[in-house]
Motif scaffolding. Structure first.
Motif, mmCIF file in Angstrom:
data_model
loop_
_atom_site.group_PDB
_atom_site.id
_atom_site.type_symbol
_atom_site.label_atom_id
_atom_site.label_comp_id
_atom_site.label_asym_id
_atom_site.label_seq_id
_atom_site.Cartn_x
_atom_site.Cartn_y
_atom_site.Cartn_z
ATOM 1 N N GLY A 1 36.874 21.522 -15.283
ATOM 2 C CA GLY A 1 38.052 21.942 -16.030
ATOM 3 C C GLY A 1 37.732 22.336 -17.447
ATOM 4 O O GLY A 1 36.606 22.697 -17.781
ATOM 5 N N PRO A 2 38.730 22.268 -18.338
ATOM 6 C CA PRO A 2 38.550 22.704 -19.719
ATOM 7 C C PRO A 2 37.441 21.926 -20.423
ATOM 8 O O PRO A 2 37.209 20.747 -20.159
ATOM 9 C CB PRO A 2 39.922 22.399 -20.358
ATOM 10 C CG PRO A 2 40.867 22.360 -19.220
ATOM 11 C CD PRO A 2 40.091 21.807 -18.058
ATOM 12 N N ARG A 3 36.756 22.586 -21.343
ATOM 13 C CA ARG A 3 35.690 21.928 -22.086
ATOM 14 C C ARG A 3 36.264 20.825 -22.957
ATOM 15 O O ARG A 3 37.309 20.968 -23.562
ATOM 16 C CB ARG A 3 34.954 22.937 -22.970
ATOM 17 C CG ARG A 3 34.202 23.979 -22.193
ATOM 18 C CD ARG A 3 33.252 24.727 -23.089
ATOM 19 N NE ARG A 3 33.871 25.110 -24.355
ATOM 20 C CZ ARG A 3 33.194 25.590 -25.402
ATOM 21 N NH1 ARG A 3 31.898 25.685 -25.340
ATOM 22 N NH2 ARG A 3 33.809 25.942 -26.496
ATOM 23 N N SER A 4 35.549 19.714 -23.034
ATOM 24 C CA SER A 4 35.978 18.618 -23.881
ATOM 25 C C SER A 4 35.706 18.954 -25.343
ATOM 26 O O SER A 4 34.986 19.901 -25.663
ATOM 27 C CB SER A 4 35.228 17.341 -23.500
ATOM 28 O OG SER A 4 33.843 17.505 -23.790
ATOM 29 N N VAL B 1 32.106 20.858 -29.800
ATOM 30 C CA VAL B 1 31.277 20.539 -30.970
ATOM 31 C C VAL B 1 29.809 20.842 -30.672
ATOM 32 O O VAL B 1 29.090 21.409 -31.499
ATOM 33 C CB VAL B 1 31.452 19.064 -31.374
ATOM 34 C CG1 VAL B 1 30.451 18.679 -32.467
ATOM 35 C CG2 VAL B 1 32.875 18.807 -31.855
ATOM 36 N N GLN B 2 29.368 20.470 -29.481
ATOM 37 C CA GLN B 2 27.986 20.722 -29.087
ATOM 38 C C GLN B 2 27.651 22.210 -29.153
ATOM 39 O O GLN B 2 26.602 22.599 -29.694
ATOM 40 C CB GLN B 2 27.747 20.200 -27.669
ATOM 41 C CG GLN B 2 26.349 20.480 -27.133
ATOM 42 C CD GLN B 2 26.229 20.149 -25.661
ATOM 43 O OE1 GLN B 2 27.191 19.700 -25.029
ATOM 44 N NE2 GLN B 2 25.067 20.391 -25.093
ATOM 45 N N SER C 1 36.511 12.971 -33.472
ATOM 46 C CA SER C 1 36.090 11.598 -33.711
ATOM 47 C C SER C 1 34.590 11.509 -33.987
ATOM 48 O O SER C 1 33.821 12.417 -33.634
ATOM 49 C CB SER C 1 36.428 10.727 -32.501
ATOM 50 O OG SER C 1 35.634 11.106 -31.390
ATOM 51 N N LEU C 2 34.184 10.397 -34.594
ATOM 52 C CA LEU C 2 32.759 10.145 -34.804
ATOM 53 C C LEU C 2 32.028 10.091 -33.466
ATOM 54 O O LEU C 2 30.898 10.574 -33.347
ATOM 55 C CB LEU C 2 32.557 8.832 -35.559
ATOM 56 C CG LEU C 2 33.138 8.741 -36.978
ATOM 57 C CD1 LEU C 2 32.926 7.342 -37.544
ATOM 58 C CD2 LEU C 2 32.486 9.773 -37.896
ATOM 59 N N ALA C 3 32.679 9.507 -32.468
ATOM 60 C CA ALA C 3 32.051 9.381 -31.150
ATOM 61 C C ALA C 3 31.787 10.745 -30.528
ATOM 62 O O ALA C 3 30.742 10.959 -29.897
ATOM 63 C CB ALA C 3 32.939 8.549 -30.229
ATOM 64 N N ALA C 4 32.699 11.695 -30.719
ATOM 65 C CA ALA C 4 32.508 13.030 -30.157
ATOM 66 C C ALA C 4 31.310 13.722 -30.794
ATOM 67 O O ALA C 4 30.511 14.373 -30.110
ATOM 68 C CB ALA C 4 33.767 13.868 -30.358
#
Length: 253
Positions: free
Chosen positions: A27-30, A35-36, A66-69
């Motif tokens: 599905g859609p890109r996270s 960010v990547q 988020s920092l996690a992303a």
């Protein structure tokens, strides 16, 4: 400064995971993937310079995620060999070196040469048509800006990538193509660094490409691989001529 590269097994694992994710059709890109890809584009275009520190908090604020992303995106780029991670120093763009350039170039000649040879052996008329279309599209745009030869015409960069991928698309191996794509990205950073510095030596990139295409359409695998090798080796020579620029970049990041 010398570059520290991830192991071949780590790169292979990352390529395999990418293939499986692509097949899954998730599905859609996270946000992480977005960010990547943005960071990947900035590294390959050298907007983010070799050796540059990558601050997680600053990037999270810049991209409103988020920092996690951001941390996950950077970890994925570590597996791609574009980012380094250190427990004490965090993340930074992988540095560059002439030794690494020579390694990347020779390995690319080996891998992409094999993929090209197999494509010539196995490719059908539809494949030849795709090569011709990619070649014509590439010739239709300028290599550099006429008023500033140290700046790429970005559409040429896009079409150049498509052209080289079209040449090997009929090789019949997703693993071979995956490793080829990793090596293309690594060499792209060096090519983009070298174009920033005029070296006083002319180069006819279109003629180099034409030699590859002519051999492909003649189904002459040996000649095509030789022309490809000359093309990649010439790029390496121009990067070496621009070595002071590379040293300057590493020294200031």
């Amino acid at each position: 400064m010398t570059a520290t590269r991830p192991s071949a097994s780590l790169l292979a694992m990352n390529i395999g995971l990418s293939f499986r994710e692509g097949l899954a059709g998730d599905g859609p890109r996270s946000l992480t993937s977005a960010v990547q890809e943005r960071l990947r584009a900035d590294i390959l275009s050298t907007r983010l310079l070799p050796g540059q520190k990558l601050h997680i908090a600053g990037l999270a604020k810049q991209f409103s995620v988020s920092l996690a992303a951001v941390r996950e995106a950077l970890s994925r780029l570590v597996a791609d060999g574009l980012v380094q991670a250190s427990d004490q120093r965090g993340f930074r763009v992988c540095p560059v070196s002439l030794a690494d350039l020579a390694d990347v170039t020779q390995t690319r000649i080996d891998i992409e040469g094999l993929a090209l040879r197999r494509s010539i052996e196995r490719g059908d008329e539809a494949w030849l048509s795709s090569v011709a279309a990619a070649w014509e599209a590439l010739k239709a745009v300028p290599y550099r800006f006429p008023d500033d030869p140290t700046v790429h015409y970005e559409e040429w960069v896009v079409r150049h990538r498509i052209f080289h991928r079209a040449l090997v698309n009929a090789c019949g191996s997703q693993w071979l193509l995956g490793f080829r794509d990793v090596l293309h990205e690594q060499s792209e950073r060096y090519r983009r660094l070298s174009i920033r510095r005029e070296v006083g030596r002319p180069r006819d990139v279109e003629a180099e490409h034409a030699a590859i295409v002519d051999a492909v359409f003649a189904r002459d695998a040996d000649a095509a691989v030789r022309a490809l090798s000359v093309h990649f080796s010439t790029t390496m020579e121009f990067v070496e001529l621009a070595a002071p620029r590379i040293a300057e970049v590493n020294a200031t990041t």
